[in-house]
Design an enzyme around this catalytic site. Structure first.
Site, mmCIF file in Angstrom:
data_model
loop_
_atom_site.group_PDB
_atom_site.id
_atom_site.type_symbol
_atom_site.label_atom_id
_atom_site.label_comp_id
_atom_site.label_asym_id
_atom_site.label_seq_id
_atom_site.Cartn_x
_atom_site.Cartn_y
_atom_site.Cartn_z
ATOM 1 N N ARG A 96 0.826 -1.209 0.000
ATOM 2 C CA ARG A 96 0.000 0.000 0.000
ATOM 3 C C ARG A 96 0.859 1.257 0.000
ATOM 4 N NH1 ARG A 96 -3.771 -0.186 4.821
ATOM 5 N NH2 ARG A 96 -4.905 -1.559 3.405
ATOM 6 N N TYR A 97 1.869 1.243 0.841
ATOM 7 C CA TYR A 97 2.746 2.412 0.983
ATOM 8 C C TYR A 97 4.019 2.176 0.169
ATOM 9 C CZ TYR A 97 -0.241 3.130 5.087
ATOM 10 O OH TYR A 97 -1.293 3.296 5.938
ATOM 11 N N ARG A 100 7.120 0.010 2.186
ATOM 12 C CA ARG A 100 6.945 -1.143 3.074
ATOM 13 C C ARG A 100 5.799 -2.035 2.614
ATOM 14 N NH1 ARG A 100 5.340 3.619 4.804
ATOM 15 N NH2 ARG A 100 3.690 3.991 6.332
ATOM 16 N N CYS A 109 -3.392 -19.000 13.738
ATOM 17 C CA CYS A 109 -3.375 -18.134 14.913
ATOM 18 C C CYS A 109 -3.549 -18.985 16.168
ATOM 19 C CB CYS A 109 -4.518 -17.125 14.875
ATOM 20 S SG CYS A 109 -4.459 -16.044 13.444
ATOM 21 N N CYS A 113 -9.467 -14.382 17.274
ATOM 22 C CA CYS A 113 -10.043 -13.228 17.952
ATOM 23 C C CYS A 113 -11.325 -12.847 17.215
ATOM 24 C CB CYS A 113 -9.054 -12.068 17.937
ATOM 25 S SG CYS A 113 -7.409 -12.573 18.455
ATOM 26 N N CYS A 116 -11.347 -9.890 14.689
ATOM 27 C CA CYS A 116 -10.217 -9.852 13.747
ATOM 28 C C CYS A 116 -10.546 -9.095 12.458
ATOM 29 C CB CYS A 116 -9.787 -11.267 13.401
ATOM 30 S SG CYS A 116 -8.391 -11.318 12.250
ATOM 31 N N ARG A 118 -8.952 -9.444 9.772
ATOM 32 C CA ARG A 118 -8.799 -10.393 8.656
ATOM 33 C C ARG A 118 -9.637 -11.645 8.902
ATOM 34 N NH1 ARG A 118 -2.950 -9.035 8.591
ATOM 35 N NH2 ARG A 118 -2.901 -7.074 7.423
ATOM 36 N N ASP A 283 -11.600 -1.644 12.466
ATOM 37 C CA ASP A 283 -12.006 -1.401 11.085
ATOM 38 C C ASP A 283 -13.442 -1.890 10.864
ATOM 39 O OD1 ASP A 283 -9.419 -0.436 10.333
ATOM 40 O OD2 ASP A 283 -8.705 -2.506 10.426
ATOM 41 N N ASP A 320 -7.862 3.519 10.054
ATOM 42 C CA ASP A 320 -7.334 3.033 8.779
ATOM 43 C C ASP A 320 -8.410 3.338 7.742
ATOM 44 O OD1 ASP A 320 -5.578 1.808 7.019
ATOM 45 O OD2 ASP A 320 -5.212 0.091 8.336
ATOM 46 N N LYS A 327 -3.386 4.667 6.909
ATOM 47 C CA LYS A 327 -3.636 4.902 8.334
ATOM 48 C C LYS A 327 -3.452 6.376 8.651
ATOM 49 C CE LYS A 327 -2.174 0.436 10.178
ATOM 50 N NZ LYS A 327 -1.609 -0.172 8.953
HETATM 51 C C1 LIG Z 1 -0.440 -0.750 8.809
HETATM 52 C C2 LIG Z 1 0.166 -1.093 7.554
HETATM 53 C C3 LIG Z 1 1.524 -0.881 7.315
HETATM 54 C C4 LIG Z 1 2.462 -0.343 8.375
HETATM 55 O O1 LIG Z 1 2.158 0.952 8.725
HETATM 56 P P1 LIG Z 1 3.114 1.730 9.743
HETATM 57 O O2 LIG Z 1 2.381 2.991 10.016
HETATM 58 O O3 LIG Z 1 4.433 1.915 9.063
HETATM 59 O O4 LIG Z 1 3.269 0.864 10.955
HETATM 60 C C5 LIG Z 1 2.026 -1.180 6.084
HETATM 61 N N1 LIG Z 1 1.244 -1.659 5.108
HETATM 62 C C6 LIG Z 1 -0.059 -1.878 5.289
HETATM 63 C C7 LIG Z 1 -0.872 -2.423 4.181
HETATM 64 C C8 LIG Z 1 -0.650 -1.614 6.521
HETATM 65 O O5 LIG Z 1 -1.949 -1.851 6.716
HETATM 66 S S1 SF4 Z 2 -6.361 -10.573 15.495
HETATM 67 FE FE1 SF4 Z 2 -6.801 -11.993 13.784
HETATM 68 S S2 SF4 Z 2 -4.804 -12.397 12.856
HETATM 69 FE FE2 SF4 Z 2 -4.416 -11.538 14.895
HETATM 70 S S3 SF4 Z 2 -4.231 -13.352 16.257
HETATM 71 FE FE3 SF4 Z 2 -6.350 -12.673 16.345
HETATM 72 S S4 SF4 Z 2 -7.410 -13.902 14.779
HETATM 73 FE FE4 SF4 Z 2 -5.216 -14.029 14.347
#
Ligand SMILES: *Cc1c(COP(=O)(O)O)cnc(C)c1O
Ligand code: SF4
Length: 358
Positions: A96-97, A100, A109, A113, A116, A118, A283, A320, A327
Protein backbone atom coordinates in the site's frame (compact mmCIF):
# COMPACT_ATOMS: atom_id res chain seq x y z
CA UNK A 1 0.27 -45.93 29.67
CA UNK A 2 -0.79 -42.50 30.76
CA UNK A 3 0.35 -39.67 28.52
CA UNK A 4 1.48 -36.57 30.28
CA UNK A 5 1.28 -33.19 28.71
CA UNK A 6 4.20 -30.85 29.09
CA UNK A 7 2.64 -27.54 30.18
CA UNK A 8 5.38 -25.68 28.37
CA UNK A 9 4.96 -27.34 24.97
CA UNK A 10 3.09 -24.84 22.85
CA UNK A 11 2.12 -27.34 20.17
CA UNK A 12 0.42 -29.53 22.76
CA UNK A 13 -1.34 -26.54 24.28
CA UNK A 14 -2.60 -25.54 20.86
CA UNK A 15 -3.74 -29.06 20.05
CA UNK A 16 -6.00 -29.01 23.12
CA UNK A 17 -7.86 -25.89 21.96
CA UNK A 18 -11.61 -25.61 22.26
CA UNK A 19 -12.89 -25.49 18.68
CA UNK A 20 -16.63 -26.04 19.08
CA UNK A 21 -19.61 -25.04 21.17
CA UNK A 22 -19.66 -28.40 22.99
CA UNK A 23 -16.20 -27.68 24.31
CA UNK A 24 -17.31 -24.23 25.48
CA UNK A 25 -20.36 -25.64 27.24
CA UNK A 26 -18.23 -28.22 28.97
CA UNK A 27 -15.72 -25.65 30.16
CA UNK A 28 -18.15 -23.01 31.35
CA UNK A 29 -20.94 -25.41 32.40
CA UNK A 30 -23.45 -23.19 30.58
CA UNK A 31 -25.82 -23.37 27.64
CA UNK A 32 -24.32 -21.81 24.52
CA UNK A 33 -26.65 -23.37 21.94
CA UNK A 34 -27.38 -19.93 20.46
CA UNK A 35 -23.74 -19.75 19.42
CA UNK A 36 -23.78 -22.82 17.19
CA UNK A 37 -24.72 -20.96 14.04
CA UNK A 38 -22.10 -18.29 14.80
CA UNK A 39 -19.34 -20.87 15.18
CA UNK A 40 -20.36 -22.45 11.88
CA UNK A 41 -19.97 -19.13 10.14
CA UNK A 42 -16.92 -17.86 12.00
CA UNK A 43 -14.79 -20.68 13.44
CA UNK A 44 -13.80 -20.87 17.04
CA UNK A 45 -10.43 -21.54 18.59
CA UNK A 46 -9.48 -20.85 22.19
CA UNK A 47 -6.41 -22.59 23.50
CA UNK A 48 -6.39 -23.85 27.11
CA UNK A 49 -3.91 -21.18 28.23
CA UNK A 50 -6.10 -18.27 27.12
CA UNK A 51 -9.22 -20.12 28.27
CA UNK A 52 -7.75 -20.35 31.76
CA UNK A 53 -7.51 -16.54 31.91
CA UNK A 54 -11.21 -16.03 31.19
CA UNK A 55 -13.09 -15.71 34.46
CA UNK A 56 -16.46 -15.02 32.88
CA UNK A 57 -17.63 -15.20 29.25
CA UNK A 58 -18.55 -11.52 29.39
CA UNK A 59 -15.28 -10.22 30.84
CA UNK A 60 -12.72 -8.39 28.73
CA UNK A 61 -10.94 -11.60 27.71
CA UNK A 62 -14.10 -13.64 27.22
CA UNK A 63 -15.51 -11.10 24.80
CA UNK A 64 -12.41 -11.33 22.62
CA UNK A 65 -12.52 -15.11 22.44
CA UNK A 66 -16.13 -16.35 22.64
CA UNK A 67 -18.48 -16.16 19.67
CA UNK A 68 -21.35 -13.67 19.92
CA UNK A 69 -24.65 -13.78 18.02
CA UNK A 70 -24.02 -10.19 16.93
CA UNK A 71 -21.30 -11.52 14.60
CA UNK A 72 -24.15 -12.54 12.30
CA UNK A 73 -25.37 -8.95 12.05
CA UNK A 74 -25.40 -7.55 8.54
CA UNK A 75 -24.83 -3.94 9.63
CA UNK A 76 -21.40 -4.16 8.05
CA UNK A 77 -21.13 -6.13 4.85
CA UNK A 78 -17.59 -5.71 3.63
CA UNK A 79 -15.10 -8.38 4.68
CA UNK A 80 -12.17 -6.42 3.19
CA UNK A 81 -13.01 -2.73 3.67
CA UNK A 82 -9.34 -1.73 3.56
CA UNK A 83 -8.99 -3.17 0.05
CA UNK A 84 -6.09 -5.35 1.10
CA UNK A 85 -6.75 -7.82 -1.66
CA UNK A 86 -6.86 -5.30 -4.53
CA UNK A 87 -3.63 -3.86 -3.09
CA UNK A 88 -1.85 -7.23 -3.21
CA UNK A 89 0.38 -7.46 -6.29
CA UNK A 90 0.90 -11.14 -5.46
CA UNK A 91 -1.42 -13.12 -3.17
CA UNK A 92 -0.64 -12.58 0.52
CA UNK A 93 1.55 -9.50 0.07
CA UNK A 94 -0.04 -6.10 0.61
CA UNK A 95 1.83 -3.20 -0.94
CA UNK A 96 0.00 0.00 0.00
CA UNK A 97 2.75 2.41 0.98
CA UNK A 98 5.83 3.06 -1.14
CA UNK A 99 8.55 1.73 1.16
CA UNK A 100 6.94 -1.14 3.07
CA UNK A 101 4.87 -4.25 2.61
CA UNK A 102 2.80 -6.54 4.78
CA UNK A 103 3.75 -10.14 4.00
CA UNK A 104 1.11 -12.64 5.16
CA UNK A 105 3.32 -15.65 5.78
CA UNK A 106 1.08 -17.65 8.10
CA UNK A 107 -2.58 -18.58 8.06
CA UNK A 108 -2.58 -19.85 11.61
CA UNK A 109 -3.38 -18.13 14.91
CA UNK A 110 -3.11 -19.25 18.54
CA UNK A 111 -6.67 -18.00 19.04
CA UNK A 112 -9.31 -16.72 16.67
CA UNK A 113 -10.04 -13.23 17.95
CA UNK A 114 -13.67 -12.43 17.34
CA UNK A 115 -12.94 -8.86 16.23
CA UNK A 116 -10.22 -9.85 13.75
CA UNK A 117 -9.88 -7.44 10.81
CA UNK A 118 -8.80 -10.39 8.66
CA UNK A 119 -11.75 -12.54 9.70
CA UNK A 120 -12.13 -13.37 6.01
CA UNK A 121 -8.90 -15.39 6.16
CA UNK A 122 -9.82 -17.51 9.16
CA UNK A 123 -10.28 -21.01 7.78
CA UNK A 124 -13.81 -22.42 7.93
CA UNK A 125 -12.61 -25.72 9.31
CA UNK A 126 -10.55 -25.36 12.45
CA UNK A 127 -7.50 -27.56 12.51
CA UNK A 128 -7.14 -27.60 8.74
CA UNK A 129 -4.94 -24.58 8.60
CA UNK A 130 -2.16 -24.52 6.07
CA UNK A 131 0.72 -24.54 8.52
CA UNK A 132 3.95 -24.30 6.60
CA UNK A 133 6.06 -27.13 7.85
CA UNK A 134 7.81 -28.48 4.79
CA UNK A 135 9.86 -25.71 3.30
CA UNK A 136 8.60 -22.57 1.67
CA UNK A 137 5.35 -22.68 -0.22
CA UNK A 138 4.92 -21.27 -3.67
CA UNK A 139 3.05 -18.29 -2.25
CA UNK A 140 5.98 -17.35 -0.09
CA UNK A 141 8.38 -17.80 -3.00
CA UNK A 142 6.28 -15.35 -5.01
CA UNK A 143 6.24 -12.84 -2.17
CA UNK A 144 10.00 -13.00 -1.73
CA UNK A 145 10.47 -12.59 -5.48
CA UNK A 146 8.24 -9.49 -5.49
CA UNK A 147 10.24 -7.94 -2.62
CA UNK A 148 13.48 -8.74 -4.45
CA UNK A 149 12.19 -7.14 -7.65
CA UNK A 150 10.94 -3.98 -5.90
CA UNK A 151 13.88 -1.87 -4.70
CA UNK A 152 11.60 0.72 -3.09
CA UNK A 153 10.75 -1.73 -0.29
CA UNK A 154 12.84 -1.02 2.82
CA UNK A 155 10.63 -2.46 5.53
CA UNK A 156 9.01 -5.91 5.48
CA UNK A 157 6.28 -6.71 8.00
CA UNK A 158 5.62 -10.39 8.53
CA UNK A 159 2.02 -10.88 9.54
CA UNK A 160 -0.83 -13.30 8.95
CA UNK A 161 -2.33 -15.09 10.82
CA UNK A 162 0.56 -15.21 13.20
CA UNK A 163 4.10 -15.62 11.89
CA UNK A 164 5.26 -17.03 15.22
CA UNK A 165 3.02 -20.07 14.80
CA UNK A 166 5.26 -21.30 12.04
CA UNK A 167 7.93 -23.83 12.88
CA UNK A 168 11.04 -22.03 14.03
CA UNK A 169 13.14 -23.45 11.19
CA UNK A 170 10.67 -22.35 8.52
CA UNK A 171 10.36 -18.87 9.97
CA UNK A 172 14.12 -18.66 10.18
CA UNK A 173 14.55 -19.53 6.51
CA UNK A 174 12.01 -16.87 5.47
CA UNK A 175 13.78 -14.27 7.62
CA UNK A 176 17.14 -15.27 6.15
CA UNK A 177 15.92 -14.97 2.59
CA UNK A 178 14.28 -11.59 3.13
CA UNK A 179 17.26 -10.33 5.12
CA UNK A 180 19.54 -11.29 2.21
CA UNK A 181 17.77 -8.77 -0.05
CA UNK A 182 20.09 -5.77 -0.08
CA UNK A 183 17.42 -3.03 -0.18
CA UNK A 184 15.46 -4.42 2.80
CA UNK A 185 16.59 -2.44 5.83
CA UNK A 186 14.24 -3.49 8.61
CA UNK A 187 12.12 -6.49 9.42
CA UNK A 188 9.05 -6.45 11.58
CA UNK A 189 6.97 -9.27 12.97
CA UNK A 190 3.38 -8.65 14.01
CA UNK A 191 2.29 -11.26 16.50
CA UNK A 192 -0.38 -11.93 19.11
CA UNK A 193 1.44 -14.96 20.48
CA UNK A 194 2.98 -13.18 23.51
CA UNK A 195 -0.58 -12.60 24.75
CA UNK A 196 -2.41 -15.69 23.51
CA UNK A 197 0.29 -18.39 23.69
CA UNK A 198 3.37 -17.00 25.44
CA UNK A 199 4.79 -20.52 25.81
CA UNK A 200 5.65 -20.25 22.11
CA UNK A 201 8.35 -17.67 22.87
CA UNK A 202 11.07 -20.18 23.64
CA UNK A 203 14.75 -19.47 24.22
CA UNK A 204 15.44 -21.13 20.89
CA UNK A 205 12.99 -18.87 19.06
CA UNK A 206 14.52 -15.77 20.64
CA UNK A 207 18.01 -16.98 19.68
CA UNK A 208 16.90 -17.47 16.07
CA UNK A 209 15.15 -14.09 15.81
CA UNK A 210 18.21 -12.39 17.21
CA UNK A 211 20.20 -13.38 14.13
CA UNK A 212 18.13 -11.15 11.88
CA UNK A 213 18.54 -7.69 13.37
CA UNK A 214 17.36 -4.99 12.89
CA UNK A 215 14.18 -6.87 13.72
CA UNK A 216 11.25 -5.23 15.49
CA UNK A 217 8.30 -7.03 17.02
CA UNK A 218 4.90 -5.52 17.48
CA UNK A 219 2.90 -7.47 20.02
CA UNK A 220 -0.87 -7.25 20.42
CA UNK A 221 -2.20 -6.93 23.97
CA UNK A 222 -5.71 -5.62 24.53
CA UNK A 223 -6.24 -6.03 28.26
CA UNK A 224 -4.05 -5.78 31.39
CA UNK A 225 -5.17 -9.28 32.44
CA UNK A 226 -3.41 -10.65 29.35
CA UNK A 227 -0.09 -9.60 30.85
CA UNK A 228 0.40 -12.68 33.01
CA UNK A 229 3.68 -13.97 34.47
CA UNK A 230 3.95 -16.20 31.37
CA UNK A 231 3.44 -13.24 29.03
CA UNK A 232 5.93 -11.18 31.02
CA UNK A 233 8.52 -13.94 30.67
CA UNK A 234 7.85 -14.12 26.92
CA UNK A 235 8.36 -10.36 26.50
CA UNK A 236 11.51 -10.46 28.62
CA UNK A 237 12.97 -13.22 26.47
CA UNK A 238 12.40 -11.15 23.32
CA UNK A 239 13.62 -7.91 24.87
CA UNK A 240 16.74 -9.67 26.18
CA UNK A 241 17.42 -10.76 22.60
CA UNK A 242 17.68 -7.06 21.77
CA UNK A 243 14.35 -6.93 19.94
CA UNK A 244 12.54 -3.60 20.33
CA UNK A 245 8.98 -4.43 21.34
CA UNK A 246 5.93 -2.40 20.43
CA UNK A 247 2.24 -3.05 20.95
CA UNK A 248 -0.71 -2.59 18.67
CA UNK A 249 -3.85 -2.55 20.77
CA UNK A 250 -7.32 -2.56 19.28
CA UNK A 251 -9.83 -0.30 21.03
CA UNK A 252 -12.70 -2.70 21.70
CA UNK A 253 -16.12 -1.91 23.08
CA UNK A 254 -16.73 -3.72 26.38
CA UNK A 255 -13.10 -4.87 26.50
CA UNK A 256 -10.79 -1.90 26.97
CA UNK A 257 -12.70 1.26 25.99
CA UNK A 258 -12.38 2.94 29.39
CA UNK A 259 -9.66 5.25 30.71
CA UNK A 260 -9.00 2.98 33.67
CA UNK A 261 -8.44 -0.25 31.74
CA UNK A 262 -6.43 1.45 29.00
CA UNK A 263 -4.21 3.27 31.49
CA UNK A 264 -3.51 0.06 33.38
CA UNK A 265 -2.73 -1.76 30.13
CA UNK A 266 -0.35 0.92 28.84
CA UNK A 267 1.53 1.16 32.14
CA UNK A 268 1.86 -2.58 32.43
CA UNK A 269 3.22 -2.82 28.88
CA UNK A 270 5.86 -0.18 29.56
CA UNK A 271 6.88 -1.92 32.78
CA UNK A 272 7.56 -4.97 30.62
CA UNK A 273 9.70 -3.09 28.07
CA UNK A 274 6.90 -2.99 25.52
CA UNK A 275 6.41 0.47 24.03
CA UNK A 276 2.77 1.11 23.00
CA UNK A 277 2.81 1.87 19.26
CA UNK A 278 -0.75 2.22 18.03
CA UNK A 279 -4.26 2.02 19.46
CA UNK A 280 -6.33 1.04 16.46
CA UNK A 281 -9.95 1.98 16.07
CA UNK A 282 -11.56 -1.27 14.85
CA UNK A 283 -12.01 -1.40 11.08
CA UNK A 284 -15.54 -1.67 9.67
CA UNK A 285 -15.27 -5.40 8.96
CA UNK A 286 -18.38 -7.55 8.52
CA UNK A 287 -19.22 -9.43 11.73
CA UNK A 288 -17.38 -7.07 14.08
CA UNK A 289 -19.69 -4.02 14.32
CA UNK A 290 -20.51 -4.68 17.99
CA UNK A 291 -16.86 -4.12 18.92
CA UNK A 292 -16.69 -0.59 17.49
CA UNK A 293 -16.77 2.27 20.02
CA UNK A 294 -17.77 5.81 19.11
CA UNK A 295 -15.26 8.48 18.13
CA UNK A 296 -16.10 10.35 21.37
CA UNK A 297 -15.20 7.26 23.41
CA UNK A 298 -11.91 6.83 21.55
CA UNK A 299 -10.91 10.46 22.03
CA UNK A 300 -11.89 10.37 25.70
CA UNK A 301 -9.67 7.33 26.26
CA UNK A 302 -6.77 9.09 24.53
CA UNK A 303 -7.32 12.30 26.50
CA UNK A 304 -7.13 10.27 29.69
CA UNK A 305 -3.60 9.23 28.71
CA UNK A 306 -1.89 12.29 27.19
CA UNK A 307 -0.39 14.45 29.92
CA UNK A 308 -1.72 12.30 32.72
CA UNK A 309 0.67 9.38 32.34
CA UNK A 310 4.25 9.00 31.13
CA UNK A 311 4.66 9.80 27.45
CA UNK A 312 6.06 6.29 27.05
CA UNK A 313 2.55 5.03 27.79
CA UNK A 314 0.87 7.11 25.08
CA UNK A 315 0.61 5.53 21.63
CA UNK A 316 -1.04 7.08 18.60
CA UNK A 317 -4.77 6.57 18.06
CA UNK A 318 -5.18 5.34 14.50
CA UNK A 319 -7.94 4.96 11.98
CA UNK A 320 -7.33 3.03 8.78
CA UNK A 321 -9.11 4.71 5.89
CA UNK A 322 -11.47 2.55 3.84
CA UNK A 323 -10.39 1.64 0.34
CA UNK A 324 -6.75 1.32 1.37
CA UNK A 325 -6.25 5.07 1.63
CA UNK A 326 -3.91 4.60 4.58
CA UNK A 327 -3.64 4.90 8.33
CA UNK A 328 -4.16 8.26 10.03
CA UNK A 329 -3.44 9.28 13.62
CA UNK A 330 -6.19 11.20 15.38
CA UNK A 331 -5.14 13.83 17.87
CA UNK A 332 -6.83 13.92 21.22
CA UNK A 333 -5.44 17.40 21.82
CA UNK A 334 -8.26 19.71 20.99
CA UNK A 335 -7.17 22.27 18.47
CA UNK A 336 -9.69 25.03 19.03
CA UNK A 337 -8.38 27.47 16.46
CA UNK A 338 -5.52 27.86 14.02
CA UNK A 339 -4.22 30.81 12.07
CA UNK A 340 -1.07 31.02 9.98
CA UNK A 341 1.24 31.30 12.99
CA UNK A 342 -0.83 30.64 16.06
CA UNK A 343 -2.70 27.67 17.41
CA UNK A 344 -5.19 27.69 20.26
CA UNK A 345 -5.49 24.39 22.06
CA UNK A 346 -7.14 22.87 25.11
CA UNK A 347 -4.50 21.20 27.31
CA UNK A 348 -4.77 18.02 29.35
CA UNK A 349 -6.23 19.95 32.28
CA UNK A 350 -8.90 21.55 30.14
CA UNK A 351 -7.28 25.00 29.97
CA UNK A 352 -7.38 27.04 26.76
CA UNK A 353 -3.82 27.94 25.72
CA UNK A 354 -2.32 29.68 22.70
CA UNK A 355 1.02 28.96 21.07
CA UNK A 356 2.87 31.26 18.66
CA UNK A 357 5.05 29.59 16.05
CA UNK A 358 7.42 32.45 15.23
C1 LIG B 1 -0.44 -0.75 8.81
C2 LIG B 1 0.17 -1.09 7.55
C3 LIG B 1 1.52 -0.88 7.31
C4 LIG B 1 2.46 -0.34 8.38
O1 LIG B 1 2.16 0.95 8.73
P1 LIG B 1 3.11 1.73 9.74
O2 LIG B 1 2.38 2.99 10.02
O3 LIG B 1 4.43 1.91 9.06
O4 LIG B 1 3.27 0.86 10.96
C5 LIG B 1 2.03 -1.18 6.08
N1 LIG B 1 1.24 -1.66 5.11
C6 LIG B 1 -0.06 -1.88 5.29
C7 LIG B 1 -0.87 -2.42 4.18
C8 LIG B 1 -0.65 -1.61 6.52
O5 LIG B 1 -1.95 -1.85 6.72
S1 SF4 C 1 -6.36 -10.57 15.50
FE1 SF4 C 1 -6.80 -11.99 13.78
S2 SF4 C 1 -4.80 -12.40 12.86
FE2 SF4 C 1 -4.42 -11.54 14.90
S3 SF4 C 1 -4.23 -13.35 16.26
FE3 SF4 C 1 -6.35 -12.67 16.35
S4 SF4 C 1 -7.41 -13.90 14.78
FE4 SF4 C 1 -5.22 -14.03 14.35
Amino acid sequence: MKTTIDPMNWREILARSVTDVDGLEQHFQADFSSLRSVAERHPLRINPYYLSLIRDPSDGLGRQALPDVRELSTDLKDSDPLSEEPQSPVPGLIHRYPDRVVFLVSGDCAMYCRYCMRKRNIPKEPGLIPVLTDGLSERIEKGIRYIKDTPAIRDVILSGGDPLLMETGVLSSILKRVRAIAHVETLRIHTRVPSTLPQRITERLAAVLKQHHPLYINTHFNHPDEITPEAQAACARLADAGIPLGCQTVLLKGVNDTPDIMTRLMRKLVRNRVRPYYIHHPDPVAGTAHFRPSLATGLAVMRSLRGHVSGLCVPQYMIDLPGGKGKMPLLSTQIAETSENRVTVVNYQGEVCTYDFC
